[in-house]
Scaffold this motif. Structure first.
Motif, PDB file in Angstrom:
ATOM      1  N   MET A   4      -7.353   5.526  -8.366  1.00  0.00           N
ATOM      2  CA  MET A   4      -8.048   6.809  -8.352  1.00  0.00           C
ATOM      3  C   MET A   4      -7.736   7.594  -7.082  1.00  0.00           C
ATOM      4  O   MET A   4      -7.562   8.821  -7.120  1.00  0.00           O
ATOM      5  CB  MET A   4      -9.556   6.591  -8.483  1.00  0.00           C
ATOM      6  CG  MET A   4      -9.976   5.971  -9.805  1.00  0.00           C
ATOM      7  SD  MET A   4     -11.764   5.676  -9.922  1.00  0.00           S
ATOM      8  CE  MET A   4     -12.351   7.357 -10.177  1.00  0.00           C
ATOM      9  N   ALA A   5      -7.640   6.896  -5.960  1.00  0.00           N
ATOM     10  CA  ALA A   5      -7.298   7.559  -4.700  1.00  0.00           C
ATOM     11  C   ALA A   5      -5.889   8.139  -4.753  1.00  0.00           C
ATOM     12  O   ALA A   5      -5.620   9.239  -4.242  1.00  0.00           O
ATOM     13  CB  ALA A   5      -7.425   6.580  -3.537  1.00  0.00           C
ATOM     14  N   ILE A  39      -0.261  12.295   2.795  1.00  0.00           N
ATOM     15  CA  ILE A  39      -0.497  10.940   3.311  1.00  0.00           C
ATOM     16  C   ILE A  39      -1.636  10.310   2.508  1.00  0.00           C
ATOM     17  O   ILE A  39      -2.759  10.834   2.476  1.00  0.00           O
ATOM     18  CB  ILE A  39      -0.836  10.976   4.808  1.00  0.00           C
ATOM     19  CG1 ILE A  39       0.354  11.533   5.607  1.00  0.00           C
ATOM     20  CG2 ILE A  39      -1.186   9.568   5.319  1.00  0.00           C
ATOM     21  CD1 ILE A  39       0.059  11.779   7.070  1.00  0.00           C
ATOM     22  N   VAL A  40      -1.377   9.200   1.883  1.00  0.00           N
ATOM     23  CA  VAL A  40      -2.330   8.622   0.938  1.00  0.00           C
ATOM     24  C   VAL A  40      -3.584   8.121   1.638  1.00  0.00           C
ATOM     25  O   VAL A  40      -4.692   8.195   1.084  1.00  0.00           O
ATOM     26  CB  VAL A  40      -1.662   7.473   0.149  1.00  0.00           C
ATOM     27  CG1 VAL A  40      -2.660   6.802  -0.783  1.00  0.00           C
ATOM     28  CG2 VAL A  40      -0.471   8.003  -0.649  1.00  0.00           C
ATOM     29  N   ASP A  41      -3.454   7.598   2.871  1.00  0.00           N
ATOM     30  CA  ASP A  41      -4.614   7.061   3.586  1.00  0.00           C
ATOM     31  C   ASP A  41      -5.712   8.086   3.794  1.00  0.00           C
ATOM     32  O   ASP A  41      -6.881   7.743   3.993  1.00  0.00           O
ATOM     33  CB  ASP A  41      -4.190   6.484   4.941  1.00  0.00           C
ATOM     34  CG  ASP A  41      -3.796   5.028   4.841  1.00  0.00           C
ATOM     35  OD1 ASP A  41      -3.987   4.439   3.761  1.00  0.00           O
ATOM     36  OD2 ASP A  41      -3.288   4.479   5.836  1.00  0.00           O
ATOM     37  N   GLU A  42      -5.364   9.375   3.755  1.00  0.00           N
ATOM     38  CA  GLU A  42      -6.373  10.399   3.906  1.00  0.00           C
ATOM     39  C   GLU A  42      -7.330  10.438   2.720  1.00  0.00           C
ATOM     40  O   GLU A  42      -8.431  10.982   2.787  1.00  0.00           O
ATOM     41  CB  GLU A  42      -5.697  11.781   4.080  1.00  0.00           C
ATOM     42  CG  GLU A  42      -4.900  11.894   5.373  1.00  0.00           C
ATOM     43  CD  GLU A  42      -4.194  13.231   5.497  1.00  0.00           C
ATOM     44  OE1 GLU A  42      -4.388  14.089   4.591  1.00  0.00           O
ATOM     45  OE2 GLU A  42      -3.483  13.448   6.488  1.00  0.00           O
ATOM     46  N   ARG A  73       0.840  -1.203   0.000  1.00  0.00           N
ATOM     47  CA  ARG A  73       0.000   0.000   0.000  1.00  0.00           C
ATOM     48  C   ARG A  73       0.869   1.244   0.000  1.00  0.00           C
ATOM     49  O   ARG A  73       1.847   1.338   0.742  1.00  0.00           O
ATOM     50  CB  ARG A  73      -0.918   0.019   1.214  1.00  0.00           C
ATOM     51  CG  ARG A  73      -2.041  -0.988   1.150  1.00  0.00           C
ATOM     52  CD  ARG A  73      -2.988  -0.827   2.325  1.00  0.00           C
ATOM     53  NE  ARG A  73      -3.654   0.466   2.323  1.00  0.00           N
ATOM     54  CZ  ARG A  73      -4.973   0.628   2.357  1.00  0.00           C
ATOM     55  NH1 ARG A  73      -5.757  -0.435   2.359  1.00  0.00           N
ATOM     56  NH2 ARG A  73      -5.504   1.819   2.382  1.00  0.00           N
ATOM     57  N   PRO A  74       0.539   2.226  -0.841  1.00  0.00           N
ATOM     58  CA  PRO A  74       1.279   3.487  -0.822  1.00  0.00           C
ATOM     59  C   PRO A  74       1.015   4.259   0.470  1.00  0.00           C
ATOM     60  O   PRO A  74      -0.120   4.291   0.951  1.00  0.00           O
ATOM     61  CB  PRO A  74       0.739   4.237  -2.037  1.00  0.00           C
ATOM     62  CG  PRO A  74      -0.599   3.637  -2.307  1.00  0.00           C
ATOM     63  CD  PRO A  74      -0.535   2.218  -1.858  1.00  0.00           C
ATOM     64  N   GLU A  75       2.055   4.836   0.994  1.00  0.00           N
ATOM     65  CA  GLU A  75       1.967   5.538   2.276  1.00  0.00           C
ATOM     66  C   GLU A  75       1.976   7.051   2.098  1.00  0.00           C
ATOM     67  O   GLU A  75       1.125   7.764   2.633  1.00  0.00           O
ATOM     68  CB  GLU A  75       3.142   5.111   3.153  1.00  0.00           C
ATOM     69  CG  GLU A  75       3.052   5.472   4.610  1.00  0.00           C
ATOM     70  CD  GLU A  75       4.179   4.817   5.404  1.00  0.00           C
ATOM     71  OE1 GLU A  75       5.341   5.246   5.250  1.00  0.00           O
ATOM     72  OE2 GLU A  75       3.904   3.866   6.154  1.00  0.00           O
TER      73      GLU A  75
END
Length: 341
Positions: A317-318, A334-337, A193-195
């Motif tokens: 897309m995210a 931060i990618v999770d956002e 997963r990208p961070e």
């Protein structure tokens, strides 16, 4: 003989032409409909190849949708029409192959995947580079672990000629339109997963600058497994279609180079000349386009599961959304956002 899959092709531009060619060559597919604004051109094409197919315009899809011989639709139309066409096709009980993006919005894309599940029909987002033999071999080598852990992934992707400004204005920006392929490939290769993502860009072309877009971006991604991925993506390289990737591992390196149009290299005391590289995506990726369509036909025949899932599509897309936020702010994001799918 097994049942041939009846296919309707919506949109008959360059990509529509590529897919029609591959469908015509496949013994497992039969083109039933071509949907195009210019009906006369579609009729001429059908007649010239003697296809047992019909044609209609994008504003009159009902005859195609009600045709029981149509098992699936291949959507190569402008992105603005994807949502409506996919919805109508799924509700009519047709499987869907769609050029990226499914839609420009993650919420509507999720709704369409939910609709596909409701009707038990596949919805395939065509990230074609995953089906390129060289990239597949690279990924297999990385994930085999024979060269140790992956440390750094570097990718370069540049068009030969800048797209018309009329296209740029409606493209959704370079990250949505072009870099999304590189982002998907990066996640596929790395397998984590990208961070954090950081994007910097510029518009050297004044027309593109006036559109509020960039014609060159550099992307850096840090993944949860520690891998760093660096992407440079541009709209103009002038000398050829740049498509290369390098994977640096603990015990070695893997590299997919630009494909040359000839095997002839010329050498002399005063000359060193290499062949040109491919001009565009059509000449660079014929195997990928063929393989992805064969994969889709395998899915239709129950021989394979979708190789590109809803999660894959939404995650790409995210990452685009996070990248656009970084490009706008000039800061890492931060990618999770953004990836809360």
């Amino acid at each position: 003989m097994s049942h041939k899959q009846g296919i309707a092709v919506l949109g008959f531009g360059r990509m529509g032409g590529v897919h029609v060619k591959n469908l015509m060559a496949s013994p497992r597919a039969s083109i039933k409909w071509i949907v195009r604004n210019k009906l006369e051109d579609a009729k001429k094409f059908i007649d010239s190849f003697g296809l047992a197919a019909s044609c209609t315009g994008p504003d009159d899809l009902d005859p195609m949708l009600k045709d029981p011989s149509v098992d699936a639709v291949v959507i190569c139309s402008p992105t603005s029409s994807h949502e409506s066409q996919i919805k109508k096709a799924l509700e009519a009980g047709k499987a869907v192959f769609c050029e990226k993006p499914i839609t420009r919005d993650r919420a509507t894309t999720k709704q369409l995947y939910a609709l596909a599940k409701k009707h038990n029909k596949p919805l395939f987002c065509a990230f074609h580079r995953r089906f390129d033999p060289s990239f597949q071999a690279m990924r297999e080598s990385i994930h085999s672990g024979k060269l140790g852990n992956l440390r750094l992934l570097k990718g370069s992707s540049h068009d030969t000629v800048t797209s018309p400004l009329s296209y740029i204005k409606t493209s959704g920006g370079i990250l949505n339109d072009s870099t999304i392929h590189d982002l998907d490939m990066s996640m596929w290769m790395v397998g984590s997963r990208p961070e954090i993502i950081s994007v910097h860009g510029n518009a050297f072309n004044s027309g593109i600058r006036d559109c509020g877009d960039c014609d060159l971006v550099v992307v850096t991604i840090k993944y949860q497994n520690g891998v760093i991925s660096v992407i440079d993506n541009g709209r103009q390289a002038t000398f050829g279609y740049i498509q290369n990737m390098e994977a640096v591992c603990d015990k070695g390196c893997l590299k997919v180079t630009n494909r040359e149009t000839s095997y002839l290299h010329k050498y002399s005391l005063d000359m060193l000349k290499s062949p040109n590289i491919d001009y565009d995506f059509v000449t660079r990726y014929p195997e990928a386009y063929h393989n992805e369509m064969e994969h889709f036909l395998n899915v239709l025949q129950g021989k394979a599961q979708l190789g590109i899932t809803e999660e894959d599509t939404l995650r790409a897309m995210a990452l685009v959304e996070a990248g656009n936020a970084s490009l706008k702010s000039g800061k890492p994001v931060i990618v999770d956002e953004y990836d809360r799918a």
